[in-house]
Design an enzyme around this catalytic site. Sequence first.
Site, PDB file in Angstrom:
ATOM      1  N   GLY A   1       2.279 -29.859 -13.530  1.00  9.80           N
ATOM      2  CA  GLY A   1       0.027 -28.721 -13.974  1.00  9.80           C
ATOM      3  C   GLY A   1      -0.664 -29.925 -12.631  1.00  9.80           C
ATOM      4  N   ASN A   2      -0.181 -31.523 -12.689  1.00 12.48           N
ATOM      5  CA  ASN A   2      -1.543 -32.217 -12.401  1.00 12.48           C
ATOM      6  C   ASN A   2      -0.842 -31.237 -10.397  1.00 12.48           C
ATOM      7  OD1 ASN A   2      -2.362 -34.177 -13.643  1.00 12.48           O
ATOM      8  ND2 ASN A   2      -0.279 -35.137 -13.707  1.00 12.48           N
TER       9      ASN A   2
ATOM     10  N   LYS B   1      -0.498 -35.029 -26.054  1.00 11.89           N
ATOM     11  CA  LYS B   1      -0.598 -34.454 -24.536  1.00 11.89           C
ATOM     12  C   LYS B   1      -1.811 -34.835 -23.882  1.00 11.89           C
ATOM     13  CE  LYS B   1       0.531 -31.511 -21.128  1.00 11.89           C
ATOM     14  NZ  LYS B   1       2.230 -31.849 -20.888  1.00 11.89           N
TER      15      LYS B   1
ATOM     16  N   LYS C   1       5.327 -28.318 -21.159  1.00  8.44           N
ATOM     17  CA  LYS C   1       5.977 -27.617 -20.050  1.00  8.44           C
ATOM     18  C   LYS C   1       7.306 -27.884 -20.277  1.00  8.44           C
ATOM     19  CE  LYS C   1       6.468 -29.098 -15.876  1.00  8.44           C
ATOM     20  NZ  LYS C   1       6.311 -30.753 -15.700  1.00  8.44           N
TER      21      LYS C   1
ATOM     22  N   LYS D   1       9.395 -35.492 -19.357  1.00  5.69           N
ATOM     23  CA  LYS D   1      10.785 -35.405 -18.822  1.00  5.69           C
ATOM     24  C   LYS D   1      11.808 -35.615 -18.825  1.00  5.69           C
ATOM     25  CE  LYS D   1       7.384 -34.795 -14.684  1.00  5.69           C
ATOM     26  NZ  LYS D   1       5.663 -34.681 -15.728  1.00  5.69           N
TER      27      LYS D   1
END
Length: 331
Positions: free
Chosen positions: A12-13, A128, A212, A274
């Site tokens: 998203g970033n 988050k 995500k 991640k």
Amino acid sequence: MAKKKIVIALGGNALGDTPQRQLASVKKAAEIIADLVAEGNDIVVGHGNGPQVGMINEAMDYSACGKPHTPAIPLAECDAMSQGYIGYHLQQALQQSLSSRKIDQEVVSLVTQVVVDQNDPAFQNPTKPVGRFYTRQEAEAIQQEKGFRFIEDAGRGYRRVVPSPKPCRIVELNAIRKMVENKMIVITVGGGGIPVVQAGKDYRGIDAVIDKDMSCSKLAQDMDADTLLILTAVDHVCLNYNKPDEKELPSMTLEQAVQYIKEGQFAAGSMLPKVEACMNFVRLCPSHTAIISSLEKADEALRGKSGTVIYSWEKINKHLFQQKEVSVGLT
């Protein structure tokens, strides 16, 4: 490169924090994804929404402040809004990129719900990051005014944190499978999916933002994808990140990843989820591959020329066995 089923997780970033920046960013992402489609791969795209869902939530809170006719909007609904907003931009950009290559494939953005456990410990320990970055003074003022929790995020400033429960089940999974089988490019589990809890046959939204990468890992497992490709801002996972002795990792096994996590090598709000998402995928799909790479070098990463590959021992042993078979056949 052999044709594969690839689940791509876009950060998203990396998509920017305004509509204008996002439009520019998704065009670059779309070109890279379209190249992978042109090679015959089946592509499913997930994306983050940290900055975007925070921006939407902030705007909704601001509009409701002191105005009795403007209702407060729950975070789950803000998740849904971010799915539509980001999916719309990605869908348009991908359609344009495919059209320029004369590829006649449909692109679909799917509003996706993901079931979480309402007793998940994450609801007691928000971690988050969402929304924009603040200075310490700004974060302290907002925390005092609204009761939000903030953390320092990888040296970039302070961000609000919200609960991030683990994904248990993707509600629309069968629809995703059918679309992929019909050669559609599916944009799904946007922002990790809209978090819902199940009560009987019904679903109810709950305030949270699912990571995500974890949802894309779950999706890759359920879709039996060949590769989980997590795209971020760096070309490789690094040890001693941002230190004089920083070291890029071209690959690591599950066992090595566990050790690096114990050493505190990966930041909780940044690289750690991640790596953990990749570990979950290769642990449950040991003959398949997970890769962390930058968007710009996605194609190189899939060819083994960039990025960090996370392997299981089964994958390594299979690769070595195949090499031995080839060498025996040549003698």
